[in-house]
Design a protein around this motif. Structure first.
Motif, short mmCIF file in Angstrom:
data_model
loop_
_atom_site.label_atom_id
_atom_site.label_comp_id
_atom_site.label_asym_id
_atom_site.label_seq_id
_atom_site.Cartn_x
_atom_site.Cartn_y
_atom_site.Cartn_z
N TYR A 153 -10.12 -5.81 29.45
CA TYR A 153 -10.02 -5.09 30.73
C TYR A 153 -11.33 -5.32 31.48
N GLY A 154 -11.23 -5.64 32.76
CA GLY A 154 -12.44 -5.91 33.54
C GLY A 154 -12.50 -5.08 34.80
N SER A 155 -13.70 -4.52 35.09
CA SER A 155 -13.89 -3.67 36.27
C SER A 155 -15.26 -3.91 36.89
N PRO A 156 -15.30 -4.23 38.21
CA PRO A 156 -16.56 -4.67 38.83
C PRO A 156 -17.49 -3.55 39.31
N TRP A 157 -17.10 -2.29 39.14
CA TRP A 157 -17.80 -1.19 39.81
C TRP A 157 -19.09 -0.77 39.11
N SER A 158 -19.99 -0.11 39.88
CA SER A 158 -21.19 0.52 39.31
C SER A 158 -21.58 1.71 40.19
N PRO A 159 -22.36 2.66 39.60
CA PRO A 159 -22.74 3.86 40.36
C PRO A 159 -23.55 3.49 41.60
N VAL A 160 -23.41 4.28 42.64
CA VAL A 160 -24.00 3.94 43.93
C VAL A 160 -25.51 3.70 43.80
N ASN A 167 -19.53 0.04 44.76
CA ASN A 167 -20.34 1.19 44.36
C ASN A 167 -19.48 2.45 44.41
N TYR A 168 -19.62 3.31 43.41
CA TYR A 168 -18.93 4.60 43.44
C TYR A 168 -19.94 5.73 43.30
N GLU A 169 -19.58 6.90 43.85
CA GLU A 169 -20.40 8.09 43.67
C GLU A 169 -20.21 8.57 42.23
N ARG A 170 -21.29 8.96 41.59
CA ARG A 170 -21.18 9.51 40.23
C ARG A 170 -20.29 10.75 40.27
N GLY A 171 -19.53 10.97 39.21
CA GLY A 171 -18.65 12.14 39.16
C GLY A 171 -17.21 11.77 39.41
N GLN A 172 -16.58 12.48 40.36
CA GLN A 172 -15.14 12.34 40.58
C GLN A 172 -14.73 10.90 40.90
N SER A 192 -21.37 -1.85 35.12
CA SER A 192 -22.33 -0.80 34.75
C SER A 192 -22.34 -0.54 33.26
N PRO A 193 -23.52 -0.27 32.71
CA PRO A 193 -23.57 0.26 31.34
C PRO A 193 -23.15 1.72 31.32
N PRO A 194 -22.81 2.25 30.13
CA PRO A 194 -22.64 3.70 30.01
C PRO A 194 -24.00 4.39 30.05
#
Ligand code: 5GP
Ligand code: MN
Ligand code: MN
Length: 292
Positions: A153-160, A167-172, A192-194
């Motif tokens: 499974y691959g996902s390109p996102w990371s926290p803003v 970029n996504y906002e942390r949380g919801q 992003s890493p965990p």
């Protein structure tokens, strides 16, 4: 931290000119790389190659074409790649490039990306004859090897961070991004890493953790238990961490596969992105008979 996991042996520091041999002919070799940022490191041979994003320096059309041609030329029969926050030209979700990315390119005097041409380069990469090549954007893929079917499974996102691509906002918003990740996928690729977990998200001060809290929580509570989780993004936190989960037979090998160092001084002074190759790709040898 465990130093071995059932069916997996891995190499982090080795001589790229002479990669260690496979433990036996029945072992598969998976190779993990991330954050090449338009550099082209030596990549050891293997059956499958995984790239966890930041393929390019800033996601222009020629930088995609250059990097995808290089990846396509490597001998691995199966390749799975994702984008990262630098890979602007591929980020067409909600017209992000048209709305935001184009202006950032202008600011850094990078010629505007032609998003259709970038899609074309990605499609050409996927159509490479005699190979299974997949570019994953919140998608699952599968491949068959060593008498077993493997899921990715691959996902390109990371926290803003700076409001760059994916970029996504942390949380919801993070919950939303990762809600469809299968709990037991064999190989999870995220940019992003965990957060904190495994210390593969720590900045150069050695104490500030900037990985994704949702990825951490999902792993800790058992919602996400990949066999291998590979990511990059926080270059200075390169390395591996092996986890045998408590009260469970689940095991996970976490890999921060970032291969470059970013020269912040040069960026601030010259407004140019400078990258230096400092690590080899991570090799994971897999005994398929030991993996359940
Ligand atoms: P990149 O720009 O290639 O995505 O990330 C390069 C570097 O920026 C990382 O190695 C790290 O030093 C820094 N960085 C990336 N994301 C974050 C973040 O969320 N917070 C902070 N403080 N630094 C970050
Ligand atoms: Mn990067
Ligand atoms: Mn990044």
């Amino acid at each position: 931290m465990a130093t071995s996991l059932q069916g997996l042996t891995w190499h982090v520091e080795y001589d790229v000119a002479q990669p260690p041999p496979r433990p036996s002919p029945k072992h598969l070799r998976f190779v993990f790389v991330s954050d090449t940022h338009s550099t082209q490191p030596d990549v050891p041979e293997g059956d499958a190659l995984f790239h966890s994003g930041d393929l390019t320096d800033l996601g222009s059309t020629p930088s995609f074409q250059h990097q995808l041609a290089w990846l396509a030329s490597l001998p691995h029969a199966h390749k799975f790649i994702i984008a990262g926050n630098h890979d602007f030209g591929a980020c067409t979700r909600d017209d992000w490039y048209g709305r935001v990315g184009r202006k950032i390119h202008e600011k850094y005097a990078v010629p505007a990306a032609d998003t259709a041409a970038v899609r074309g380069a990605l499609a050409a990469f996927e159509a490479t004859p005699d190979k299974q090549h997949r570019y994953l954007e919140d998608q699952v893929a599968e491949f068959e090897l060593g008498g077993r079917r493997w899921s990715v499974y691959g996902s390109p996102w990371s926290p803003v961070f700076g409001g760059w691509a994916w970029n996504y906002e942390r949380g919801q918003e993070a919950e939303e991004v990762y809600k469809d990740v299968p709990p037991k996928v064999d190989i999870l690729l995220t940019h992003s890493p965990p957060h904190t977990f495994g210390n593969l998200d720590v900045l150069t001060d050695g104490k500030t953790h900037v990985g994704c809290e949702v990825l951490r929580d999902k792993m800790a509570n058992g919602d996400l238990r990949p066999l291998i989780h590979s990511f990059g993004h926080i270059h200075e936190a390169w390395g591996t961490h092996a986890e045998k989960w408590e009260a469970s037979t689940d095991e996970t090998l976490l890999i921060n596969a970032a291969v470059v160092e970013f020269d912040m001084g040069a960026f601030v002074q010259e407004k140019r992105l400078h990258y230096k190759l400092v690590h080899p790709p991570v090799i994971v040898d897999v005994d398929p008979s030991q993996i359940h």
